[in-house]
Write a protein that holds these residues in place. Structure first.
Motif, PDB file in Angstrom:
ATOM      1  N   SER A 196      12.500  22.633  10.006  1.00 58.33           N
ATOM      2  CA  SER A 196      13.533  22.099  10.894  1.00 58.33           C
ATOM      3  C   SER A 196      13.043  20.764  11.430  1.00 58.33           C
ATOM      4  O   SER A 196      11.866  20.407  11.295  1.00 58.33           O
ATOM      5  CB  SER A 196      13.827  23.065  12.049  1.00 58.33           C
ATOM      6  OG  SER A 196      12.674  23.237  12.855  1.00 58.33           O
ATOM      7  N   LEU A 197      13.954  20.023  12.068  1.00 53.94           N
ATOM      8  CA  LEU A 197      13.606  18.751  12.673  1.00 53.94           C
ATOM      9  C   LEU A 197      13.475  18.916  14.175  1.00 53.94           C
ATOM     10  O   LEU A 197      14.326  19.525  14.824  1.00 53.94           O
ATOM     11  CB  LEU A 197      14.667  17.696  12.359  1.00 53.94           C
ATOM     12  CG  LEU A 197      14.819  17.319  10.887  1.00 53.94           C
ATOM     13  CD1 LEU A 197      15.952  16.328  10.713  1.00 53.94           C
ATOM     14  CD2 LEU A 197      13.524  16.755  10.314  1.00 53.94           C
ATOM     15  N   GLY A 198      12.387  18.372  14.740  1.00 52.09           N
ATOM     16  CA  GLY A 198      12.210  18.346  16.178  1.00 52.09           C
ATOM     17  C   GLY A 198      12.557  16.984  16.724  1.00 52.09           C
ATOM     18  O   GLY A 198      13.425  16.283  16.185  1.00 52.09           O
ATOM     19  N   ASN A 199      11.869  16.575  17.766  1.00 52.90           N
ATOM     20  CA  ASN A 199      12.063  15.251  18.355  1.00 52.90           C
ATOM     21  C   ASN A 199      11.231  14.258  17.559  1.00 52.90           C
ATOM     22  O   ASN A 199      10.061  14.025  17.847  1.00 52.90           O
ATOM     23  CB  ASN A 199      11.636  15.266  19.829  1.00 52.90           C
ATOM     24  CG  ASN A 199      11.877  13.925  20.501  1.00 52.90           C
ATOM     25  OD1 ASN A 199      12.625  13.086  20.000  1.00 52.90           O
ATOM     26  ND2 ASN A 199      11.229  13.712  21.639  1.00 52.90           N
ATOM     27  N   ASN A 200      11.855  13.672  16.525  1.00 50.29           N
ATOM     28  CA  ASN A 200      11.147  12.801  15.592  1.00 50.29           C
ATOM     29  C   ASN A 200       9.913  13.481  15.003  1.00 50.29           C
ATOM     30  O   ASN A 200       8.817  12.907  14.942  1.00 50.29           O
ATOM     31  CB  ASN A 200      10.765  11.481  16.258  1.00 50.29           C
ATOM     32  CG  ASN A 200      11.981  10.638  16.581  1.00 50.29           C
ATOM     33  OD1 ASN A 200      12.891  10.501  15.752  1.00 50.29           O
ATOM     34  ND2 ASN A 200      12.026  10.079  17.771  1.00 50.29           N
ATOM     35  N   SER A 201      10.106  14.698  14.573  1.00 47.25           N
ATOM     36  CA  SER A 201       9.037  15.440  13.915  1.00 47.25           C
ATOM     37  C   SER A 201       9.646  16.376  12.880  1.00 47.25           C
ATOM     38  O   SER A 201      10.814  16.763  12.975  1.00 47.25           O
ATOM     39  CB  SER A 201       8.211  16.243  14.923  1.00 47.25           C
ATOM     40  OG  SER A 201       8.977  17.296  15.491  1.00 47.25           O
ATOM     41  N   LEU A 202       8.838  16.708  11.892  1.00 45.17           N
ATOM     42  CA  LEU A 202       9.174  17.745  10.932  1.00 45.17           C
ATOM     43  C   LEU A 202       8.376  18.975  11.297  1.00 45.17           C
ATOM     44  O   LEU A 202       7.139  18.917  11.364  1.00 45.17           O
ATOM     45  CB  LEU A 202       8.830  17.286   9.516  1.00 45.17           C
ATOM     46  CG  LEU A 202       8.975  18.325   8.407  1.00 45.17           C
ATOM     47  CD1 LEU A 202      10.433  18.743   8.230  1.00 45.17           C
ATOM     48  CD2 LEU A 202       8.394  17.796   7.103  1.00 45.17           C
ATOM     49  N   ARG A 260       0.814  -1.212   0.000  1.00 44.40           N
ATOM     50  CA  ARG A 260       0.000   0.000   0.000  1.00 44.40           C
ATOM     51  C   ARG A 260       0.847   1.261   0.000  1.00 44.40           C
ATOM     52  O   ARG A 260       0.430   2.287  -0.489  1.00 44.40           O
ATOM     53  CB  ARG A 260      -0.956  -0.004   1.188  1.00 44.40           C
ATOM     54  CG  ARG A 260      -1.955  -1.162   1.140  1.00 44.40           C
ATOM     55  CD  ARG A 260      -2.856  -1.166   2.341  1.00 44.40           C
ATOM     56  NE  ARG A 260      -3.790  -0.047   2.328  1.00 44.40           N
ATOM     57  CZ  ARG A 260      -4.950  -0.059   1.685  1.00 44.40           C
ATOM     58  NH1 ARG A 260      -5.300  -1.108   0.978  1.00 44.40           N
ATOM     59  NH2 ARG A 260      -5.756   0.986   1.744  1.00 44.40           N
ATOM     60  N   SER A 261       2.025   1.225   0.602  1.00 43.29           N
ATOM     61  CA  SER A 261       2.871   2.412   0.607  1.00 43.29           C
ATOM     62  C   SER A 261       4.198   2.107  -0.070  1.00 43.29           C
ATOM     63  O   SER A 261       4.684   0.982  -0.054  1.00 43.29           O
ATOM     64  CB  SER A 261       3.117   2.904   2.039  1.00 43.29           C
ATOM     65  OG  SER A 261       3.922   1.992   2.741  1.00 43.29           O
ATOM     66  N   LEU A 262       4.757   3.123  -0.679  1.00 41.76           N
ATOM     67  CA  LEU A 262       6.065   3.015  -1.318  1.00 41.76           C
ATOM     68  C   LEU A 262       7.158   3.635  -0.472  1.00 41.76           C
ATOM     69  O   LEU A 262       8.332   3.411  -0.719  1.00 41.76           O
ATOM     70  CB  LEU A 262       6.034   3.677  -2.700  1.00 41.76           C
ATOM     71  CG  LEU A 262       5.088   3.048  -3.717  1.00 41.76           C
ATOM     72  CD1 LEU A 262       5.111   3.844  -5.013  1.00 41.76           C
ATOM     73  CD2 LEU A 262       5.437   1.594  -3.983  1.00 41.76           C
ATOM     74  N   GLY A 263       6.783   4.446   0.507  1.00 42.04           N
ATOM     75  CA  GLY A 263       7.786   5.071   1.361  1.00 42.04           C
ATOM     76  C   GLY A 263       7.149   5.724   2.560  1.00 42.04           C
ATOM     77  O   GLY A 263       5.944   5.987   2.589  1.00 42.04           O
ATOM     78  N   GLU A 264       7.968   5.964   3.576  1.00 43.65           N
ATOM     79  CA  GLU A 264       7.521   6.682   4.752  1.00 43.65           C
ATOM     80  C   GLU A 264       8.708   7.365   5.402  1.00 43.65           C
ATOM     81  O   GLU A 264       9.866   7.025   5.141  1.00 43.65           O
ATOM     82  CB  GLU A 264       6.825   5.763   5.757  1.00 43.65           C
ATOM     83  CG  GLU A 264       7.736   4.781   6.456  1.00 43.65           C
ATOM     84  CD  GLU A 264       6.994   3.994   7.539  1.00 43.65           C
ATOM     85  OE1 GLU A 264       5.794   3.705   7.361  1.00 43.65           O
ATOM     86  OE2 GLU A 264       7.625   3.682   8.552  1.00 43.65           O
ATOM     87  N   ASP A 265       8.416   8.341   6.230  1.00 47.58           N
ATOM     88  CA  ASP A 265       9.449   9.094   6.925  1.00 47.58           C
ATOM     89  C   ASP A 265       8.960   9.389   8.337  1.00 47.58           C
ATOM     90  O   ASP A 265       7.853   9.897   8.524  1.00 47.58           O
ATOM     91  CB  ASP A 265       9.747  10.403   6.192  1.00 47.58           C
ATOM     92  CG  ASP A 265      11.125  10.960   6.500  1.00 47.58           C
ATOM     93  OD1 ASP A 265      11.671  10.645   7.581  1.00 47.58           O
ATOM     94  OD2 ASP A 265      11.652  11.704   5.659  1.00 47.58           O
ATOM     95  N   THR A 266       9.786   9.047   9.333  1.00 49.47           N
ATOM     96  CA  THR A 266       9.489   9.384  10.728  1.00 49.47           C
ATOM     97  C   THR A 266      10.363  10.542  11.215  1.00 49.47           C
ATOM     98  O   THR A 266      10.372  10.851  12.399  1.00 49.47           O
ATOM     99  CB  THR A 266       9.687   8.165  11.636  1.00 49.47           C
ATOM    100  OG1 THR A 266      11.009   7.635  11.445  1.00 49.47           O
ATOM    101  CG2 THR A 266       8.670   7.079  11.312  1.00 49.47           C
ATOM    102  N   PHE A 267      11.111  11.157  10.305  1.00 49.91           N
ATOM    103  CA  PHE A 267      11.821  12.410  10.541  1.00 49.91           C
ATOM    104  C   PHE A 267      12.897  12.303  11.611  1.00 49.91           C
ATOM    105  O   PHE A 267      12.966  13.105  12.542  1.00 49.91           O
ATOM    106  CB  PHE A 267      10.831  13.539  10.845  1.00 49.91           C
ATOM    107  CG  PHE A 267       9.796  13.698   9.769  1.00 49.91           C
ATOM    108  CD1 PHE A 267      10.173  14.032   8.484  1.00 49.91           C
ATOM    109  CD2 PHE A 267       8.446  13.470  10.025  1.00 49.91           C
ATOM    110  CE1 PHE A 267       9.229  14.159   7.474  1.00 49.91           C
ATOM    111  CE2 PHE A 267       7.493  13.597   9.038  1.00 49.91           C
ATOM    112  CZ  PHE A 267       7.887  13.944   7.760  1.00 49.91           C
ATOM    113  N   GLY A 268      13.733  11.307  11.439  1.00 43.70           N
ATOM    114  CA  GLY A 268      14.922  11.206  12.265  1.00 43.70           C
ATOM    115  C   GLY A 268      16.027  12.098  11.735  1.00 43.70           C
ATOM    116  O   GLY A 268      15.824  12.929  10.828  1.00 43.70           O
TER     117      GLY A 268
END
Length: 207
Positions: A47-53, A21-29
């Motif tokens: 900017s990047l936070g604590n595992n966030s964009l 169902r998905s081709l990619g994902e990002d958890t923003f490390g």
């Protein structure tokens, strides 16, 4: 009942566990920003936070587009908990041509706090380049995580909120791009858009 971030991430993972169902994902490390390109009328708020964009502060229609992804018929979904005027982008061709699902929680400045979900077609410069195609009010207290999804297949656009389809429309002005990503608009230093997870794939996987 408040839905926790863990529960939403679990549901999103289950949604893709039975097929491609998905081709990619990002958890923003660490290093996640290197996988995107910023396009903007003004500013680079990302900017990047604590595992966030995080999109923070003043920026005019700043979109962050994933590198090396071209999917004309695609879905994109994000876990979001706090957002003044963010969004999901599909069929990105350039900074003046794309579809946008604007995303706002209930603490966003009026009238955004009642236009929580709103589809735009962008076909030109500045604010005048945006045409509103659809809008919906949902209940979304700031700080509560939700999964928001946006899909395009042919000329059909669909919107999902916590895995439930909440809108569908046909747009006869066919957009030809294939890029995808997220958006932040900020009218003052306090405006934020925070994304916890991003997932994308071919829209046929939703059928």
């Amino acid at each position: 009942m408040k839905i926790t971030l863990f529960a939403l991430l679990f549901l999103a993972a289950c949604r893709t566990s039975t097929g491609p169902r998905s081709l990619g994902e990002d958890t923003f490390g660490a290093g996640a920003l290197s996988r995107y390109v910023n396009y903007s009328d003004q500013g680079n708020p990302w900017s990047l936070g604590n595992n966030s964009l995080d999109g923070n502060g003043i920026a005019l229609h700043s979109v962050l587009i994933r590198k090396n992804v071209v999917l004309p018929d695609a879905f994109i979904e994000a876990v979001v908990d706090s957002v003044d005027d963010g969004g999901l982008v599909l069929r990105f061709a350039d900074n003046e041509h794309y579809y946008l699902l604007a995303i706002r929680d209930d603490q966003a400045p009026s009238p955004r706090n009642v236009d929580n979900l709103q589809i735009y077609r962008r076909t030109g410069e500045g604010q005048a380049g945006f045409t509103s195609l659809w809008r919906k009010d949902v209940t979304w207290p700031r700080g509560v995580s939700h999964v928001v999804g946006f899909a395009v297949s042919g000329d059909t656009l669909r919107v999902f909120f916590d895995m439930n389809k909440v809108g569908e429309l046909t747009d006869v002005v066919h957009m030809n791009g294939g890029g995808l990503g997220v958006r932040h608009y900020g009218n003052s230093a306090s405006w934020i858009s925070r994304y916890r997870l991003l997932r994308w794939g071919e829209s046929s996987a939703l059928d």
